[in-house]
Motif scaffolding. Structure first.
Motif, short mmCIF file in Angstrom:
data_model
loop_
_atom_site.label_atom_id
_atom_site.label_comp_id
_atom_site.label_asym_id
_atom_site.label_seq_id
_atom_site.Cartn_x
_atom_site.Cartn_y
_atom_site.Cartn_z
N TYR B 34 93.38 68.48 30.21
CA TYR B 34 94.85 68.45 30.29
C TYR B 34 95.36 69.50 31.23
O TYR B 34 96.23 69.27 32.06
CB TYR B 34 95.46 68.67 28.91
N ALA B 35 94.81 70.71 31.08
CA ALA B 35 95.25 71.81 31.93
C ALA B 35 95.01 71.45 33.39
O ALA B 35 95.80 71.78 34.27
CB ALA B 35 94.51 73.08 31.56
N PHE B 36 93.89 70.76 33.64
CA PHE B 36 93.53 70.46 35.03
C PHE B 36 94.40 69.35 35.59
O PHE B 36 94.88 69.43 36.72
CB PHE B 36 92.06 70.06 35.09
N LEU B 37 94.64 68.29 34.79
CA LEU B 37 95.34 67.13 35.34
C LEU B 37 96.85 67.26 35.23
O LEU B 37 97.58 66.54 35.90
CB LEU B 37 94.89 65.87 34.61
N GLY B 38 97.32 68.14 34.39
CA GLY B 38 98.77 68.26 34.26
C GLY B 38 99.30 67.32 33.21
O GLY B 38 98.59 66.46 32.68
N LYS B 39 100.60 67.49 32.92
CA LYS B 39 101.17 66.79 31.78
C LYS B 39 101.42 65.31 32.05
O LYS B 39 101.50 64.50 31.15
CB LYS B 39 102.49 67.46 31.38
N SER B 40 101.55 64.94 33.33
CA SER B 40 102.00 63.58 33.61
C SER B 40 100.85 62.59 33.74
O SER B 40 101.06 61.42 33.97
CB SER B 40 102.84 63.58 34.88
N ALA B 41 99.60 63.08 33.58
CA ALA B 41 98.46 62.19 33.79
C ALA B 41 98.42 61.10 32.73
O ALA B 41 98.79 61.32 31.57
CB ALA B 41 97.18 63.01 33.75
N SER B 42 97.96 59.94 33.13
CA SER B 42 97.90 58.84 32.16
C SER B 42 96.63 58.96 31.33
O SER B 42 95.67 59.61 31.72
CB SER B 42 97.93 57.50 32.88
N LEU B 261 68.36 77.69 35.33
CA LEU B 261 68.89 78.08 36.65
C LEU B 261 69.37 76.87 37.43
O LEU B 261 69.11 76.73 38.62
CB LEU B 261 67.84 78.84 37.45
N ASN B 262 70.05 75.99 36.73
CA ASN B 262 70.56 74.79 37.38
C ASN B 262 72.02 75.03 37.76
O ASN B 262 72.90 75.07 36.91
CB ASN B 262 70.42 73.63 36.38
N PHE B 263 72.27 75.21 39.06
CA PHE B 263 73.63 75.49 39.51
C PHE B 263 74.21 74.30 40.25
O PHE B 263 74.90 74.44 41.24
CB PHE B 263 73.66 76.73 40.40
N GLU B 264 73.87 73.10 39.76
CA GLU B 264 74.34 71.92 40.49
C GLU B 264 75.68 71.41 40.00
O GLU B 264 76.23 70.48 40.57
CB GLU B 264 73.30 70.80 40.41
N GLU B 265 76.19 72.04 38.94
CA GLU B 265 77.49 71.60 38.45
C GLU B 265 78.52 71.73 39.56
O GLU B 265 78.48 72.69 40.33
CB GLU B 265 77.90 72.46 37.25
N ARG B 266 79.44 70.78 39.62
CA ARG B 266 80.37 70.77 40.74
C ARG B 266 81.73 71.32 40.37
O ARG B 266 82.17 71.20 39.23
CB ARG B 266 80.50 69.36 41.29
N SER B 267 82.36 71.89 41.36
CA SER B 267 83.73 72.37 41.18
C SER B 267 84.64 71.17 40.92
O SER B 267 84.36 70.06 41.34
CB SER B 267 84.15 73.10 42.44
N TRP B 268 85.74 71.42 40.21
CA TRP B 268 86.67 70.33 39.94
C TRP B 268 87.64 70.12 41.07
O TRP B 268 88.38 69.16 41.09
CB TRP B 268 87.48 70.63 38.67
N ARG B 269 87.67 71.06 41.98
CA ARG B 269 88.66 70.90 43.04
C ARG B 269 88.23 69.80 43.99
O ARG B 269 87.10 69.31 43.93
CB ARG B 269 88.85 72.24 43.77
#
Lengths: 450, 518
Positions: B34-42, B261-269
């Motif tokens: 929610y914090a990432f998508l904002g309040k108006s996201a469906s 040591l798995n650093f493959e997680e991706r940024s959300w941006r």
């Protein structure tokens, strides 16, 4: 009881003989008075946002150059009074006209107490002078510019091997014309003085107490929205005390209780407390603060319209991070005290252990509590500045951090009043606390290496 | 010694688990999606995003047991209705029915209840294809609203007309609403003449659907004996009933990534960079600021402290102490603002001939180009990093000097100094040979304690000078709610911190023969 014994202790006598420490305490007391004054309504939040003069006015020490004075006059007549007076002229009824007059007020400086028609008549006179003055200034500017070009042309023509006599005459004619124009424009300062007098008649600087208040508000100049910097600074003092006091008291209390419990009871209590302590201290402090502030995002505390609640995330973040240091110190001290005879005596008599901690152990760490209090107070004030710069700190009200962080653009355009006021106020308080905490340390804990 | 290191490492594992727990929990107080998508996201986007980000599992264990799943009330159509308070839409009910393709009017009925939502949405699926999401105002009781009809003794409200292409109709109601959401009965009334309407009630519960296919292909879901089903998903609570193990949660998933040591997680941006890449990019930038700062401020701090201790109690000492205290009383930010103004902005405004420093930014000065070719341009370092380094040194010198002076003063009171003096050693020799060596322990402590901040960098300096190091990335990640980056950074920083603590102890033992590791 605990405090009374502390105040009569040998360390306290030593502290009282330290002149610097006493001066520092007096300074802190002064700041506290200012903060209390602001807290009980002396400086309201609206005051810190209300326009009192044009933007970025320099304060009292900086002499006004002619350009700045002209610019200020231009602002006052054209940018500020003109829209309001024209609106008043167009107003259909008495109430909306009065409203337009009211909006022309700058803090305590209101329009003259005259009937509406007279005010408008006064404005018409002032506007006439203003237009003339403006025109003269424009002519003067133009004449100066043209003269420069013509003089360069003339010199170039004369320097030629075979000067064109007609050309030179023409150029000289032009120069003469523009010099005449300049002579006429020399009347501009007179007009400016007239205009200033007219505006003062229309929009007088108040006399008596309101006048003093108004002038005081301009001592340190105005910020980028025309609000008084000194008022903002005083309000920010209150915010600094709120943040410093609440977080320092909270952190010292939590730290003392947990530290004393860990040091006295040992074993699994100690393990548990030290686990929390090492966990919290293994995260870089700014990162932890930022994450804790983020935790409150979107909650009722993240609301600029309610400034009192908006500080809660800061209290919580500082309180939760700062108690760690106090806890370590108190734990070490309590482990030492635990072995002393009077504690063993109390145990032998058969007192309950929680009672011994609260009655015999904690009171003997009061000096450490005071030292930590002043250290944490400083840390909270400094931390607030940094968090405010990162956009995670105080919201919706001025604080020293907000003032410093927002004056970045002002500094690059050479306006220092806001940042210097905030810095000076902060410097005084932090320095006083620094001196006091040093003196406390010397008096009570002389062996300690800071 | 190795036994000591191993024991220390073991001891620090709970601390490390605690750090990761604390940070992850703090980031999850508000729903990260929610914090990432904002309040108006469906709701649809929220669901897919949650799945993509691997956040559909609970953080540690399910919170639904205290929030409570859908409650069954003995009122309404068919004798019961499901009720759930309004919230973020993670609680769903699904009606599924086997139908003939064609156009249907959708009608709903529900019992009257206080605090009902005004915007209860029903997502309609034609097989797996999402169609419309009409909203119903449940605060107006059925029968009192406009266009309400009566069929078979019950009042219904029509809320949509949908053409179904497939043979499965699925209606999903979530609790993303401003009040109580009431799930009772839905009627699908064909617009063609001569066909019977289908009524789906919450009492029409079919067999438990297979969680693996949930939300994928409803055609494969087991429908009830009469071709209808109803299920209420009480968040992951229901899912855990379907056999989610205790370890299947975000915390352990993250732990397993960290420890492998798995650093493959991706940024959300939007650029979706992997965490490892961000770290590899940011660390050298931070190091090129912090390493020189720490070295310079330590050396200068020790020198000033020695001078101060040499002249202890005299004017020079007093002046140095006063300067240090004054310097400490000014905010870091003020040093930065004025440092940048005088060092970079003002020369540029005045078009000065000597403009050694850039106002902000960063340019690589050492490393390998893409072809593998090594490059080293100290000029770039001077232009972009020297000014921040100087500001950093000026700020930390005050603190360093005070600390080192206290250490030196403490050492001057020791017996060995008296012995050395009695022996006839000169004062400079005592200061620089006898004392400095013995004062090394606190110096090492202090330097080591600043090491973890090597990679955090100075967050303020990096933010102000826009140097994309660790601190800059971290604060930007926090501000744009890019939580994988925040978590990953904290995990790396904390690991580094713990390693330096252990290293410090080992160094003690190496430097000071009196110290025994035990």
């Amino acid at each position: 009881m605990m405090l009374k014994r502390f105040l009569r202790s040998r360390g306290m006598r030593k502290l009282r003989r330290n002149r610097m420490a006493m001066v520092a305490s007096a300074v802190i007391g002064l700041y506290a008075l200012v903060a209390l004054f602001a807290l009980f309504g002396g400086v309201s939040l609206d005051d810190t946002k209300r326009r009192v003069w044009r933007e970025n006015t320099p304060g009292f020490l900086q002499p006004m150059s002619k350009e700045i004075a002209d610019y200020t006059l231009d602002w006052h007549a054209d940018k500020w009074l003109r829209p309001k007076m024209e609106a008043a002229r167009r107003a259909s009824d008495e109430r909306s006209r009065q409203f337009s007059f009211d909006t022309a007020a700058l803090g305590q400086r209101t329009l003259a107490d005259l009937p509406g028609d007279e005010l408008i008549a006064l404005w018409d006179e002032a506007a006439g002078i203003y237009d003339e003055w403006r025109e003269l200034q424009d002519t003067a500017d133009e004449a100066n510019e043209e003269l420069e070009f013509f003089r360069i042309d003339l010199d170039a023509e004369r320097a030629k091997d075979a000067p064109d006599q007609d050309m030179i005459e023409e150029l000289e004619g032009e120069i003469e014309y523009y010099e005449g124009q300049l002579e006429q424009a020399a009347r501009a300062p007179e007009l400016a003085a007239d205009l200033r007098a007219k505006l003062l008649e229309l929009h007088p600087v108040p006399t008596g107490v309101p006048g003093m208040v108004y002038r005081a508000k301009l001592w340190f100049g105005t910020d980028s929205k025309g609000a008084s910097i000194i008022i903002k600074g005083l309000y920010a003092t209150k915010i600094a005390f709120q943040i410093g006091f609440v977080t320092a008291v909270g952190a010292v209390l939590i730290g003392t209780l947990l530290g004393a419990a860990a040091g006295f009871f040992g074993r699994f209590v100690d393990e548990a407390v030290m686990w929390i302590v090492s966990t919290l201290s293994s995260i870089p402090y700014l990162v932890l603060l930022a994450v804790l502030v983020v935790m409150f995002r979107g909650s009722i505390f993240d609301n600029e319209a309610r400034p009192a609640l908006a500080l809660v995330p800061l209290y919580a973040a500082f309180g939760m991070t700062f108690w760690v240091g106090t806890c370590r110190v108190i734990r070490g001290e309590v482990m030492k005290i635990k072995e002393l005879e009077y504690v063993q005596a109390a145990t032998a008599i058969g007192f309950a252990r929680p009672y011994i901690v609260l009655r015999h152990v904690v009171p003997n760490t009061v000096h450490l509590m005071f030292i930590n209090f002043s250290l944490l107070f400083i840390a909270a004030i400094k931390g607030e500045v940094i968090l405010s710069f990162l956009g995670l700190g105080v919201k919706g009200q001025p604080s020293w951090g907000i003032m410093i962080a927002h004056s970045k653009d002002q500094v690059s355009s050479g306006f220092f009043w806001e940042i210097l006021t905030a810095t000076a106020l902060m410097f005084g308080l932090v320095l006083a606390f620094n001196i006091l905490s040093d003196a406390l340390q010397d008096a009570f804990d002389p062996k300690h290496v800071s | 010694m190795w036994a000591y290191v191993a024991r220390k490492l073991l001891y620090n594992i709970p601390v490390y688990l605690g750090i990761l727990f604390l940070v992850m929990a703090a980031l999850r107080v508000n729903d990260p999606v929610y914090a990432f998508l904002g309040k108006s996201a469906s709701q649809d986007i929220i669901d897919t995003t949650r799945r993509e980000m691997g956040l559909e599992t609970p953080f540690l264990f399910d919170v639904a047991f205290w929030r409570g799943p859908w409650k069954e009330r003995d009122v309404g159509h068919g004798g019961s209705a499901m009720v759930k308070g309004g919230g973020n839409g993670r609680f769903k009910v699904t009606w599924t029915a086997a139908i003939e393709p064609g156009e249907y009017e959708l009608l709903a009925t529900w019992p009257e209840m206080s605090g009902a939502a005004t915007d209860a949405g029903i997502q309609v699926f034609d097989s797996a294809r999402a169609t419309e999401r009409p909203e119903i105002d449940q605060s107006i009781p059925v029968g009192e609203g406009e266009g309400d009809v009566e069929v078979g003794g019950t009042s219904w409200r029509q809320f949509a007309t949908i053409r179904f292409e497939s043979r499965t109709a699925r209606l999903v109601m979530t609790n993303k609403a401003d009040g109580r959401v009431i799930a009772d009965a839905i009627m699908l009334r064909p617009t063609e003449e001569g066909r019977e309407p289908i009524v789906l009630d919450n009492a029409d519960a079919g067999d438990d659907p297979d969680p693996a296919t949930l939300g994928e292909d409803p055609g494969a879901e087991a429908l009830g004996p009469d071709g209808r089903s109803f299920e209420a998903v009480g968040n992951e609570w229901t899912a855990s009933k379907f056999g989610r193990s205790l370890w299947d949660n975000q915390y352990f998933a993250f732990l397993s990534r960290v420890f492998t040591l798995n650093f493959e997680e991706r940024s959300w941006r939007s650029d979706k960079r992997p965490l490892g890449g961000i770290l590899a990019n940011a660390i050298p930038k931070s190091l090129s600021i912090t390493v020189p700062t720490i070295i310079l401020s330590t050396i200068i701090g020790i020198c000033i402290a020695l001078i101060s201790a040499y002249f202890r109690g005299r004017a020079a000492d007093r002046i140095l102490v006063v300067i240090a205290v004054f310097g400490m009383s000014i905010s870091y930010l003020v040093y930065i603002i004025f440092g940048q103004y005088w060092g970079a902005a003002l020369p540029q405004q005045n078009n000065a001939t000597f403009q050694p420093f850039a106002i902000s930014g960063y340019e690589g000065w050492i490393g390998f180009r893409e072809g593998g070719e090594f490059y080293f341009t100290p000029g770039m370092w001077v232009q972009y990093c020297l000014l921040p380094v100087m500001i950093g040194v000026v700020v930390s010198i005050g603190y360093d000097t005070r600390f080192y002076r206290a250490v030196m003063v403490e050492e001057t009171n020791r017996d060995y100094i008296v012995t050395a003096t009695a022996k006839g050693a000169t004062k400079p020799k005592i200061m620089f040979v006898h004392m400095l060596k013995n004062a090394m322990i606190p110096v090492i402590t202090r330097v080591m304690s600043t090491l973890p901040f090597l990679i955090t960098g100075s967050i303020l300096l990096e933010m102000y000078f826009r140097i994309p190091g660790m601190g800059f990335e971290l604060i930007n990640a926090i501000n744009s709610t890019d939580f994988p980056v925040v978590q990953g950074f904290v995990a790396v920083l904390a690991a580094f911190f713990i390693v330096t603590i252990i290293l410090t102890d080992v160094l003690y033992a190496l430097v000071d023969p009196r110290v025994r590791l035990s």
